[in-house]
Design a protein around this motif. Structure first.
Motif, mmCIF file in Angstrom:
data_model
loop_
_atom_site.group_PDB
_atom_site.id
_atom_site.type_symbol
_atom_site.label_atom_id
_atom_site.label_comp_id
_atom_site.label_asym_id
_atom_site.label_seq_id
_atom_site.Cartn_x
_atom_site.Cartn_y
_atom_site.Cartn_z
ATOM 1 N N SER A 238 0.745 -1.019 0.052
ATOM 2 C CA SER A 238 0.084 -0.026 0.116
ATOM 3 C C SER A 238 0.877 1.297 -0.010
ATOM 4 C CB SER A 238 -0.921 0.144 1.287
ATOM 5 O OG SER A 238 -1.761 -1.010 1.364
ATOM 6 N N GLN A 239 2.140 1.319 0.803
ATOM 7 C CA GLN A 239 2.867 2.361 0.768
ATOM 8 C C GLN A 239 3.390 2.671 -0.682
ATOM 9 O OE1 GLN A 239 3.945 4.357 3.030
ATOM 10 N NE2 GLN A 239 5.771 5.276 1.774
ATOM 11 N N LEU B 7 -6.838 2.528 4.235
ATOM 12 C CA LEU B 7 -6.387 3.438 5.232
ATOM 13 C C LEU B 7 -5.157 4.098 4.841
ATOM 14 C CD1 LEU B 7 -6.690 1.005 8.376
ATOM 15 C CD2 LEU B 7 -7.866 2.929 7.871
ATOM 16 N N PHE B 8 -4.338 3.573 3.936
ATOM 17 C CA PHE B 8 -3.314 4.388 3.520
ATOM 18 C C PHE B 8 -3.698 5.608 2.559
ATOM 19 C CE2 PHE B 8 -0.237 1.137 4.857
ATOM 20 C CZ PHE B 8 0.749 1.821 4.687
ATOM 21 N N PHE C 10 0.071 4.275 13.410
ATOM 22 C CA PHE C 10 -1.123 4.968 13.597
ATOM 23 C C PHE C 10 -2.250 4.375 12.762
ATOM 24 C CE2 PHE C 10 -4.534 7.998 12.714
ATOM 25 C CZ PHE C 10 -4.710 8.578 14.139
ATOM 26 N N ILE C 11 -2.060 3.985 11.344
ATOM 27 C CA ILE C 11 -2.871 3.089 10.635
ATOM 28 C C ILE C 11 -3.435 1.786 11.276
ATOM 29 C CG2 ILE C 11 -2.953 1.855 8.371
ATOM 30 C CD1 ILE C 11 -1.686 4.026 7.027
ATOM 31 N N LEU C 12 -2.443 1.130 11.930
ATOM 32 C CA LEU C 12 -2.915 -0.075 12.603
ATOM 33 C C LEU C 12 -3.415 0.081 13.619
ATOM 34 C CD1 LEU C 12 0.579 -1.966 12.452
ATOM 35 C CD2 LEU C 12 -1.445 -2.390 10.994
ATOM 36 N N HIS C 13 -3.471 1.375 14.460
ATOM 37 C CA HIS C 13 -4.345 1.595 15.627
ATOM 38 C C HIS C 13 -5.715 1.843 15.152
ATOM 39 C CE1 HIS C 13 -0.543 1.357 17.994
ATOM 40 N NE2 HIS C 13 -1.537 1.425 19.151
ATOM 41 N N VAL C 14 -5.877 2.703 14.067
ATOM 42 C CA VAL C 14 -7.228 3.072 13.470
ATOM 43 C C VAL C 14 -7.991 1.837 13.129
ATOM 44 C CG1 VAL C 14 -8.452 4.073 11.418
ATOM 45 C CG2 VAL C 14 -6.503 5.228 12.511
ATOM 46 N N PHE C 15 -7.054 0.779 12.424
ATOM 47 C CA PHE C 15 -7.713 -0.517 12.137
ATOM 48 C C PHE C 15 -8.348 -1.124 13.583
ATOM 49 C CE2 PHE C 15 -7.599 -5.302 11.283
ATOM 50 C CZ PHE C 15 -8.038 -5.310 9.987
ATOM 51 N N GLN C 16 -7.311 -1.186 14.309
ATOM 52 C CA GLN C 16 -7.808 -1.923 15.859
ATOM 53 C C GLN C 16 -9.072 -1.016 16.317
ATOM 54 O OE1 GLN C 16 -4.930 -3.913 18.595
ATOM 55 N NE2 GLN C 16 -5.073 -1.803 19.289
ATOM 56 N N LEU D 176 -15.101 0.997 8.797
ATOM 57 C CA LEU D 176 -13.759 1.313 8.704
ATOM 58 C C LEU D 176 -13.639 2.841 8.138
ATOM 59 C CD1 LEU D 176 -10.661 0.527 9.197
ATOM 60 C CD2 LEU D 176 -10.733 -0.291 6.939
ATOM 61 N N GLY D 177 -14.329 3.064 7.075
ATOM 62 C CA GLY D 177 -14.200 4.577 6.562
ATOM 63 C C GLY D 177 -14.636 5.677 7.603
ATOM 64 N N GLU D 178 -15.729 5.272 8.405
ATOM 65 C CA GLU D 178 -16.051 6.096 9.288
ATOM 66 C C GLU D 178 -15.321 6.496 10.642
ATOM 67 O OE1 GLU D 178 -19.505 6.467 12.773
ATOM 68 O OE2 GLU D 178 -20.255 5.733 10.916
#
Length: 241
Positions: free
Chosen positions: A64-65, A126-127, A145-151, A221-223
């Motif tokens: 994704s990066q 998320l990216f 941070f992306i992983l924390h948003v996912f969690q 996930l988007g919200e």
């Protein structure tokens, strides 16, 4: 007064209130049952699943990066970033629906393949969200941070509240959050989506369930992502002129 920023700030406050509200009885019972099942699973199996999901996520993070347009939102206002984020959510929902319907119609083997495919779609989104809100994912802290948003999106009440606290205080917390708790990460995610994914394996209804579940998971996930990044941009209520 920046009316749009004030409106967004109020929306974020309302989102946080809903996020920290106790889950309904069905969700709590489901989590309790899942916890019992996890106790029966041998620790060696948990270790294998943890390493597998860790490897999957890290591979997706790298891919994704490499494919995310870093400059797509340069110079945009918050209102324009929100509009672009909503378009991204819609696009990724459609992708997830097609993927879920296809694997759901394909029986057990393709149903199992849905797990890494959907995970990849979520991480790629998320990216994109990070880029839309002006955060550089070359920075390790932003990938964390992306992983924390996912969690935050896919976890139980207790972990959700802790993760929200980390996100609210990210600039200080990222100094000590060097690595994810991968065991907790994979277990919370599996517990969250297991029921929908089990129904996806049922012949005759798998395609419908797969499409419906994936659409809702991407919407949620988007919200979560939108509000997590808005929260970082609006740490305090916008000042009135």
């Amino acid at each position: 007064m920046n009316e749009y920023e004030l409106k967004v700030y109020e929306e974020v406050v309302d989102w946080k209130r809903k996020l920290t509200r106790r889950s309904g009885m069905m969700n709590r019972l489901s989590k309790k049952a899942q916890g019992k099942i996890n106790e029966w699973i041998p620790e060696k199996v948990h270790a294998v699943m943890t390493e597998s999901i860790k490897a999957m996520v890290k591979a997706t993070l790298f891919g994704s990066q490499a494919t995310t347009n870093k400059d797509q939102a340069r110079g945009l206002t918050l209102a324009e970033r929100d509009e672009l984020a909503r378009k991204k959510i819609s696009t990724y929902q459609k992708t997830a629906v097609v993927e879920g319907a296809g694997t759901g119609a394909g029986g057990i083997l393709l149903g199992l393949a849905d797990f890494p495919l959907l995970l990849s779609i979520k991480m790629k989104f998320l990216f994109e969200a990070a880029s839309v809100y002006g955060f550089d994912t070359k920075d390790y802290g932003e990938r964390l941070f992306i992983l924390h948003v996912f969690q935050l999106a896919f976890s139980s009440d207790e972990i959700r509240r802790k993760t929200l606290s980390d996100i609210e205080n990210w600039e200080s917390r990222k100094q000590v959050l060097v690595e994810m708790d991968w065991h907790k990460f994979q277990q919370e995610y599996r517990d969250y989506i297991d029921f929908a994914k089990m129904l996806q394996l049922v012949p005759g209804i798998g395609a419908f369930v797969g499409a419906y579940a994936n659409n809702n998971l991407l919407k949620h996930l988007g919200e979560t992502a939108m509000n997590a990044y808005r929260l970082r941009l609006l740490q305090k209520a916008p000042e009135q002129d």
